[in-house]
Scaffold this active site. Structure first.
Site, PDB file in Angstrom:
ATOM      1  N   GLU A 167       0.824  -1.218   0.000  1.00  0.00           N
ATOM      2  CA  GLU A 167       0.000   0.000   0.000  1.00  0.00           C
ATOM      3  C   GLU A 167       0.856   1.264   0.000  1.00  0.00           C
ATOM      4  O   GLU A 167       0.390   2.329   0.422  1.00  0.00           O
ATOM      5  CB  GLU A 167      -0.961   0.011   1.199  1.00  0.00           C
ATOM      6  CG  GLU A 167      -1.902  -1.171   1.295  1.00  0.00           C
ATOM      7  CD  GLU A 167      -2.949  -1.263   0.178  1.00  0.00           C
ATOM      8  OE1 GLU A 167      -3.003  -0.371  -0.685  1.00  0.00           O
ATOM      9  OE2 GLU A 167      -3.711  -2.262   0.191  1.00  0.00           O
ATOM     10  N   HIS A 172      -2.523   1.630   8.525  1.00  0.00           N
ATOM     11  CA  HIS A 172      -3.593   0.839   7.912  1.00  0.00           C
ATOM     12  C   HIS A 172      -3.750  -0.471   8.675  1.00  0.00           C
ATOM     13  O   HIS A 172      -2.765  -1.170   8.914  1.00  0.00           O
ATOM     14  CB  HIS A 172      -3.268   0.554   6.445  1.00  0.00           C
ATOM     15  CG  HIS A 172      -4.185  -0.439   5.797  1.00  0.00           C
ATOM     16  ND1 HIS A 172      -5.554  -0.257   5.733  1.00  0.00           N
ATOM     17  CD2 HIS A 172      -3.944  -1.638   5.214  1.00  0.00           C
ATOM     18  CE1 HIS A 172      -6.100  -1.298   5.121  1.00  0.00           C
ATOM     19  NE2 HIS A 172      -5.152  -2.151   4.802  1.00  0.00           N
TER      20      HIS A 172
HETATM   21  O1  2HA Z   1      -4.168  -3.818   2.146  1.00  0.00           O
HETATM   22  O2  2HA Z   1      -3.387  -4.920   4.390  1.00  0.00           O
HETATM   23  O3  2HA Z   1      -1.699  -7.185   3.357  1.00  0.00           O
HETATM   24  C1  2HA Z   1      -3.127  -4.723   2.079  1.00  0.00           C
HETATM   25  C2  2HA Z   1      -2.719  -5.150   3.418  1.00  0.00           C
HETATM   26  C3  2HA Z   1      -1.453  -5.873   3.540  1.00  0.00           C
HETATM   27 ZN    ZN Z   2      -5.289  -4.110   4.046  1.00  0.00          ZN
END
Ligand code: 2HA
Ligand code: ZN
Length: 275
Positions: free
Chosen positions: A116, A140
C-alpha cells in the site's frame, strides 16, 4: 546511533505489535509508515546503504521529495515485528521528483515496502500539507468491527461518522472532523490511493469498505489511539445492533452541540442531521 536504538524505531515497532495484540493484523494484514524527522534521519544515517536501485512508487508525491520513511514490508507479519525489525521493516528515501524510492536500511532478507505504498505516500503528502507538517504517521489495519459495519451501514461519511460518534461520548472529541468512507476498490494501486488521499484532505480516518481502515496522526500514540477509539466505537455499535435493531436512547444532535461548546471542538452540521 544504531537504527534499532532510535526512539522513533522503538515507537514504530511497539505500535505495530500493539496493533497485532488488538487483532488488527491477521497474517500480513495492515501496514504502517512514519515520516522521519530530519534530525532523526541524521542520528541514524551512518547505518544507511544507499546503493540499492531506485524503484517506481507507482504514483507521484512531489511534496515528499527527499524525505525518508520507515515502513513495514510487503507480505511481512506485524506479529513478527519485535522479533526481527530489520527483516520486517525498511527505511526508504524518496527521490528528488517524488516518483521513485530506494531502500536505505532494513528488509535484510529481501522484499519490498508495503503493497500500500502509493496510499501511504499520497496520504502523507496531503497530511503534511494540511497539518503544516505536524502529521507523520499513516496506519492501515483490518479491525473486525469497522469492517463488519461496512456490510450493514450505507457507505457514506455522514452515516458512519454519526453512528460512530453516538457510540461513545469521547468520539466526537477524538475525531471531530468525522470519518470518510471509500467504497470497495482493488487495494494496492494508485486509484484507491487517490480516493483515500482525497478523504484525507478533510478527515484523519478513512474506512475501506469490506477491507479496513486508514488513520493519520502526529505521533504513534495519537494515531494508534485514533484507530483504537474508532474500532471500539464500532464494536459497541455491532453489539447494540446485535441486541436490538433500534436504539432506545442515544446522544442527540443537541447533545453533540452542547458537547462541542464545552470541549471547544467544531462538529460539522452535516453530521448532526435529524433522523
Ligand atoms: O491492504 O493490508 O496485506 C493490504 C494489506 C497488507
Ligand atoms: Zn489491508
Amino acid at each position: 546511533m544504531k537504527v534499532l536504538d532510535a526512539s522513533f524505531v522503538q515507537g514504530f515497532i511497539r505500535m505495530g505489535y500493539d496493533g497485532f495484540l488488538q487483532n488488527y493484523h491477521e497474517r500480513n494484514g495492515g501496514n504502517l509508515s512514519y515520516r522521519i524527522k530530519q534530525e532523526e534521519v541524521e542520528s541514524v544515517r551512518e547505518n544507511f546503504t544507499p546503493d540499492k536501485p531506485w524503484q517506481p512508487i507507482g504514483t507521484e508525491v512531489p511534496q515528499l521529495a527527499g524525505e525518508y520513511f520507515m515502513v513495514t514490508g510487503s507480505g511481512k507479519y506485524f506479529r513478527n515485528l519485535p522479533l526481527d525489525p530489520e527483516a520486517n521493516t525498511a527505511i526508504i528515501e524518496v527521490d528528488e521528483k517524488g516518483e521513485n524510492y530506494r531502500i536505505v536500511w532494513g528488509l535484510c532478507n529481501g522484499g519490498r515496502p508495503t503493497s500500500e505504498l502509493p496510499s501511504h505516500l499520497m496520504n502523507h503528502e496531503v497530511k503534511k500539507r494540511v497539518s503544516n507538517g505536524r502529521h507523520r504517521v499513516i496506519y492501515h489495519a483490518h479491525p473486525t468491527n469497522v469492517i463488519a459495519l461496512t456490510f450493514v451501514l450505507p457507505l457514506t461519511d455522514e452515516v458512519f461518522t454519526r453512528e460512530l460518534w453516538e457510540m461513545a461520548t469521547e468520539c466526537p472529541v477524538v475525531f471531530p472532523d468525522g470519518v470518510g468512507v471509500v467504497p470497495w476498490m482493488v487495494p494496492g494501486g494508485r486509484e484507491i490511493a487517490v480516493a483515500t488521499s482525497r478523504l484525507m484532505e478533510q478527515y484523519d480516518v478513512a474506512i475501506w469498505a469490506h477491507h479496513g481502515m486508514f488513520c493519520s496522526g502526529e505521533d504513534f500514540d495519537l494515531t494508534f489511539g485514533l484507530m483504537h477509539t474508532v474500532e471500539k466505537a464500532a464494536e459497541i455499535l455491532v453489539k447494540v445492533l446485535s441486541i436490538r435493531p433500534d436504539k432506545l436512547q442515544t446522544i442527540t444532535p443537541q447533545n453533540f452541540r452542547d458537547l462541542a461548546k464545552d470541549f471547544k471542538v467544531t462538529l460539522p452540521e452535516k453530521f448532526l442531521y435529524e433522523k
